[in-house]
Structure formats: structure tokens, C-alpha cells
Design a protein around this motif. Sequence first.
Motif, short mmCIF file in Angstrom:
data_model
loop_
_atom_site.label_atom_id
_atom_site.label_comp_id
_atom_site.label_asym_id
_atom_site.label_seq_id
_atom_site.Cartn_x
_atom_site.Cartn_y
_atom_site.Cartn_z
N LEU A 220 32.75 66.63 40.23
CA LEU A 220 33.96 65.97 40.34
C LEU A 220 34.33 65.35 39.05
N GLU A 221 33.51 65.01 38.10
CA GLU A 221 33.96 64.41 37.00
C GLU A 221 34.49 65.29 36.08
N GLU A 222 34.17 66.46 36.12
CA GLU A 222 34.63 67.43 35.27
C GLU A 222 36.14 67.77 35.69
N LYS A 223 36.42 67.69 36.84
CA LYS A 223 37.71 67.80 37.29
C LYS A 223 38.58 66.94 37.09
N LEU A 224 38.01 65.37 36.70
CA LEU A 224 38.74 64.20 36.45
C LEU A 224 39.33 64.34 35.09
N TYR A 225 38.40 64.45 34.23
CA TYR A 225 38.43 64.01 32.78
C TYR A 225 38.50 65.19 31.62
N SER A 226 39.27 64.95 30.70
CA SER A 226 39.37 65.97 29.81
C SER A 226 38.51 65.25 28.51
N TRP A 227 38.23 66.01 27.31
CA TRP A 227 37.24 65.39 26.25
C TRP A 227 37.69 64.04 26.06
N LYS A 228 38.55 63.63 25.79
CA LYS A 228 39.16 62.47 25.17
C LYS A 228 39.17 61.27 25.96
N ASP A 229 38.84 61.51 27.49
CA ASP A 229 38.85 60.56 28.33
C ASP A 229 37.73 59.69 28.34
N GLU A 230 37.73 58.41 28.60
CA GLU A 230 36.48 57.62 28.69
C GLU A 230 36.24 57.87 30.28
N ILE A 231 34.77 57.87 30.39
CA ILE A 231 34.30 58.38 31.81
C ILE A 231 33.57 56.98 32.03
N SER A 232 33.82 56.18 33.17
CA SER A 232 33.10 55.13 33.52
C SER A 232 32.15 55.51 34.71
N SER A 233 31.15 54.98 34.79
CA SER A 233 29.54 55.25 35.24
C SER A 233 29.98 55.50 36.93
N ASN A 234 30.74 54.81 37.40
CA ASN A 234 31.04 54.78 38.73
C ASN A 234 32.27 55.36 39.33
N ALA A 235 33.09 56.11 38.32
CA ALA A 235 34.59 56.26 38.55
C ALA A 235 34.57 57.04 40.02
N VAL A 236 33.76 58.18 40.22
CA VAL A 236 33.73 59.11 41.31
C VAL A 236 33.69 57.94 42.39
N GLU A 237 32.54 57.26 42.51
CA GLU A 237 32.32 56.35 43.76
C GLU A 237 33.62 55.61 44.20
N VAL A 238 34.26 55.06 42.92
CA VAL A 238 35.37 54.38 43.36
C VAL A 238 36.49 54.97 43.97
N TYR A 239 36.71 56.19 43.55
CA TYR A 239 37.82 57.05 44.16
C TYR A 239 37.39 57.56 45.35
N ILE A 240 36.21 57.89 45.66
CA ILE A 240 35.78 58.43 47.03
C ILE A 240 35.97 57.10 48.10
N HIS A 241 35.75 56.03 47.80
CA HIS A 241 35.92 54.82 48.53
C HIS A 241 37.42 54.52 48.76
N GLY A 242 38.48 54.57 47.82
CA GLY A 242 39.64 54.56 48.04
C GLY A 242 40.07 55.73 49.09
N LEU A 243 39.65 56.73 48.91
CA LEU A 243 40.08 58.02 49.77
C LEU A 243 39.84 57.73 51.29
N ARG A 244 38.39 57.40 51.30
CA ARG A 244 37.92 56.98 52.71
C ARG A 244 38.93 55.76 53.57
#
Length: 219
Positions: A174-198
Amino acid sequence: MRLLLVEDDPMIGESVLDVLRAEHYAVDWVKNAGSADTALRTETYDLVLLDLGLPDGDGLSVLRELRARKARIPVIIATARDAIDQRIAGLDAGADDYVVKPYDVDEILARIRALIRRSAGRAEPLYEHEGVVLDPATHTATVDGQSVTLTAKEWAVLEPLLARPGLILSRAQLEEKLYSWKDEISSNAVEVYIHGLRKKLGTQFIQTVRGVGYVIPKS
């Protein structure tokens, strides 16, 4: 969804990059054949937008190498070469589509959506499951007929899950779908977005498979 843009013209590249990012795509942009080949060997993409006239070689060689590795990534050739024999050569080399510059932006976006849809084994233009409907063309979402506002990142997480109900995607996928090379990835980003979607779609719509990832269960 994550795309690879292979384009050596800086003005065209910047323009296309802006358009694709405005459509919620994560995009990596490379300007030559060598970088394109490296990216395709090391990263995972949902689609490639490929120019042919590159400074260090022909884009067709990149395409042929990709298909020689049995990679099924959809590829749209976008080039100024408009002769019929050149179009035939591109399609026969493994391209899924061929457009001639200058092309209409809305048309290329529609072609991208169509190829991503086809690569997911889908024919219908909308993602529909258990009352949730996504329209990639308009970036609108509804739940039981009621409009729901999703952020760009929430959309980027939901779309690949909704495209294939029953398929488990890991956090890394899922992180691969979210970010390109130059984007900074936070460690819990996917969990945050899943929580928002729920909160917006229902607590059970996206389920956690402990130690593996996330899934939207089949009906």
C-alpha cells in the motif's frame, strides 16, 4: 496507484507530472532509458507512460526488455512518432496503447484509467462493493448512495483494495501505491489512512489480517 513517467522533455514532463499528481497518482519521473530500466527492475508500478525518443536509446528497447521479463505492467507509448509502421512496431513490441503527441490530457487520463481497470480484471468503470462506490473518472465516492469525501491518500489506499476484494495487500504494498521516490514516508501512514477510511465507510469494511496486511472481504 503508482505510475512511471518516462519523458526526456522537461516542459512536457513537468506538465504531465502535475496532471497525474492532481489525479491522485503517485508518479516517478525518469528522463532516459537507463533510468527507466532500473526503475522497472526495482520498483512496482501500476502503469508506465513511455516516450520513445530518449537521449540514451529508444524507448522500444525498454519495452522489449520489460516484456522479456514477462512483466505485465500496462504500458502506454506517448510519442511524436505518428507513422503507421511505428505505431504497429510499438504495439507489437508489447505496448497496450499508443498515443501521439500532442495528446489531449483528458483522453490520456481516460486511457490510463481503462488500462488500470483492465489489468485488475475489471470491465466496469466504477468500483462497487457492499454499498461503497468509487468513480475514478470524477474522484467521487458514495456509501449507500450518500456522498463521502475522501482525501487523496485515503483514495490511494482504498482504490487498490476495492479493485480486488479478497486480495490481501501488505502495508509495504500500500505504501508503494501512496508514495513516489521523493515523498517522505511516515512509519504509520497506512494505519492512519485505514483508520480514517473505517470511520467513513464502516469499521468492518476494511479488515486487518494480522501479520499480513489489509483486505476488503469478498461478499
